[in-house]
Write a protein that holds these residues in place. Structure first.
Motif, PDB file in Angstrom:
ATOM      1  N   UNK A   1       0.818  -1.215   0.000  1.00  0.00           N
ATOM      2  CA  UNK A   1       0.000   0.000   0.000  1.00  0.00           C
ATOM      3  C   UNK A   1       0.850   1.261   0.000  1.00  0.00           C
ATOM      4  N   UNK A   2       2.160   1.100  -0.104  1.00  0.00           N
ATOM      5  CA  UNK A   2       3.043   2.257  -0.205  1.00  0.00           C
ATOM      6  C   UNK A   2       3.467   2.850   1.120  1.00  0.00           C
ATOM      7  N   UNK A   3       3.324   2.082   2.204  1.00  0.00           N
ATOM      8  CA  UNK A   3       3.767   2.591   3.507  1.00  0.00           C
ATOM      9  C   UNK A   3       5.288   2.598   3.552  1.00  0.00           C
ATOM     10  N   UNK A   4       5.879   3.550   4.285  1.00  0.00           N
ATOM     11  CA  UNK A   4       7.325   3.461   4.553  1.00  0.00           C
ATOM     12  C   UNK A   4       7.599   2.292   5.486  1.00  0.00           C
ATOM     13  N   UNK A   5       8.793   2.214   6.043  1.00  0.00           N
ATOM     14  CA  UNK A   5       9.125   1.127   6.970  1.00  0.00           C
ATOM     15  C   UNK A   5       8.123   1.126   8.126  1.00  0.00           C
ATOM     16  N   UNK A   6       7.593  -0.054   8.467  1.00  0.00           N
ATOM     17  CA  UNK A   6       6.622  -0.179   9.551  1.00  0.00           C
ATOM     18  C   UNK A   6       7.252  -0.968  10.694  1.00  0.00           C
ATOM     19  N   UNK A   7       7.075  -0.447  11.906  1.00  0.00           N
ATOM     20  CA  UNK A   7       7.612  -1.093  13.105  1.00  0.00           C
ATOM     21  C   UNK A   7       6.450  -1.471  14.034  1.00  0.00           C
ATOM     22  N   UNK A   8       5.985  -2.734  14.018  1.00  0.00           N
ATOM     23  CA  UNK A   8       4.952  -3.144  14.990  1.00  0.00           C
ATOM     24  C   UNK A   8       5.626  -3.403  16.344  1.00  0.00           C
ATOM     25  N   UNK A   9       5.350  -2.585  17.340  1.00  0.00           N
ATOM     26  CA  UNK A   9       6.072  -2.668  18.617  1.00  0.00           C
ATOM     27  C   UNK A   9       5.154  -2.984  19.796  1.00  0.00           C
ATOM     28  N   UNK A  10       3.882  -3.250  19.540  1.00  0.00           N
ATOM     29  CA  UNK A  10       2.922  -3.409  20.620  1.00  0.00           C
ATOM     30  C   UNK A  10       2.886  -4.815  21.193  1.00  0.00           C
TER      31      UNK A  10
END
Length: 480
Positions: A233-242
């Protein structure tokens, strides 16, 4: 050793501030080179912020997390307008700029401004970060599925000339890449369905694409499909931290909400026997709906703990307050007739309640923070969404993940638009009975399994732990 100073800018509202401060704590606890200054924009009616930030002054992280309360803006914008938040944040930009300039001037040779971490609704401040020559990261306090929806709708509008606001009257379903199942248009957030609000909302998605990265309060095993969809979807780097949770302390206690005797009352109940009804910091119902809820609880005979709040005055948006006497909105004699098995309170110490072994089910407004708390403690939910993106969260929990049952997925009660219908007692009673019958059943076990995964995500070597490590590494690599 070079120390990196991050500027955190949360959007107004406790639901945005608390997880962002939780993120700051994770960072400073993990790396001694990091420090954070949180710039707080203050709404005229948001009275809980001071007590919350003061409560943090005694914690171990306080030395490297600083709070700067910006002067309170007397915003004249009509708060019920869809653009209120946007106008409010833009009016605070000069104050933010001044505060950051002071921080930058005071930084010495060993402490450098490393970047901005901006709430999902503060994307206009990417321009300020550019002025200071530092990168920006977005903190997204909701689900990866919601982030994917924002990016997809924005590309529909920009690249395919789709008028997204027309979905308001649509009875059909949408194919959104961050959801595995077709999404009913009726569960889209209110802000998407308002012509005057959709533009600024999608502008946030447009600007997020220019950030150095997006930190999301979720974890891989909860939303694997949604997280995987974001790159496409064109997101930059994603950090899932939850999950980022405020486990070590509630914001406040109120004597007139029952105080400590809430926990004392729960101590006297059988394990997994109590249904907890609580609807978030802005959740409340009109008198007709309250009476139907009361009737359902009484007829069910189920032990219950009900956080009942007074709605804001008509035409105003204020944080709901406790009733001086809840009997004024409840059916005559209700409190006496249910005294043996139920308890009506005002504000609830939600984390302490959800963590109590007596709680067997949770009728929830489905705010994302509440959702993560419920999963953490392994409490199955019945979803009753009211405002913000709660309808979308409800769909994800019930249909996508199979972790909840629903009261009414498309119910709405926020300052943008409101459901006309009242959910009747028979329907509510049926959901409560179903929720509590399932204790020990398949859905209950599924929630317990996800609870275990949420805890494993944060321990050393877990996916959220490693994602936070990557984020810290990138902060130093991208620092000017």
């Amino acid at each position: 050793m070079t120390h990196a100073e991050l500027i955190f800018v949360p959007s107004p509202g406790m639901g945005h501030l608390i997880p962002m401060v939780g993120m700051a704590k994770l960072l400073v606890d993990r790396d001694p080179r990091l420090s954070v200054t949180v710039l707080i924009m203050r709404l005229l009616f948001d009275f809980d912020v001071d007590s919350y930030t003061n409560s943090l002054a005694t914690t171990g992280a306080a030395a490297r997390i600083r709070f700067v309360h910006l002067p309170r803006e007397n915003a004249n914008t009509v708060i019920s307008s869809g653009n209120f938040r946007t106008h409010f944040i833009e009016s605070n930009m000069p104050l933010v700029k001044q505060a950051v300039a002071k921080i930058a001037d005071s930084a010495g040779s060993t402490r450098r401004l490393a970047g901005f971490v901006l709430d999902m609704f503060c994307t206009t401040m990417l321009d300020l970060a550019d002025e200071f020559g530092v990168p920006s990261y977005i903190f997204f306090p909701s689900s990866a599925a919601f982030l994917g929806m924002m990016l997809h709708l924005q590309s529909l509008q920009d690249e395919h000339n789709v008028d997204v606001a027309e979905f308001k009257d649509a009875a059909g379903e949408l194919d959104i890449p961050s959801f595995m199942n077709p999404l009913p248009a009726k569960v889209l957030p209110s802000v998407v369905l308002m012509k005057e609000a959709i533009g600024p909302f999608l502008e946030h998605a447009r600007r997020m694409r220019a950030a150095a990265g997006i930190v999301v309060n979720t974890f891989d095993e909860l939303e694997p499909h949604a997280i995987r969809s974001l790159a496409g979807l064109g997101a930059p780097v994603v950090y899932p931290v939850g999950p980022i949770l405020n486990l070590k302390g509630e914001i406040k206690k109120k004597a007139n909400s029952g105080g400590d005797d809430i926990m004392e009352w729960l101590d006297g109940q059988s394990p997994s026997s109590v249904v907890f009804l609580c609807f978030g910091s802005m959740g409340s119902f009109g008198e007709d709906q309250v009476k139907e809820m009361a009737c359902a609880l009484e007829r069910s005979g189920q032990p219950f703990l009900w956080s009942l709040r007074r709605p804001s005055p008509k035409g105003k948006v204020e944080i709901p307050r406790d009733y001086m006497d809840p009997a004024e909105v409840l059916p005559r004699g209700f409190l006496d007739r249910t005294a043996g098995f139920g308890k009506v309170i005002g504000w609830a110490p939600q984390i302490a309640v959800l963590g109590h072994p007596a709680i067997g089910g949770y009728v929830s407004g489905c705010g994302w923070n509440s959702t993560l708390e419920s999963i953490w403690f392994g409490v199955a939910m019945a979803t009753w969404p009211l405002y913000s993106e709660q309808q979308l969260n409800s769909f994800e929990l019930v249909v996508e993940l199979g972790l909840a049952t629903e009261v009414r997925m498309d119910y709405r009660r926020d300052f943008k638009m409101e459901t006309n219908a009242v959910v009747m007692a028979d329907e509510i009673e049926g959901v409560i009975r179903k929720l509590m019958r399932e204790v020990g059943g398949e859905r209950w076990r599924k929630v317990k399994e996800m609870s275990e995964k949420s805890r494993k995500a944060l321990v050393e070597g877990g996916p959220s732990y490693l994602s936070l490590s990557r984020f810290i590494e990138d902060i130093f690599n991208n620092m000017p």
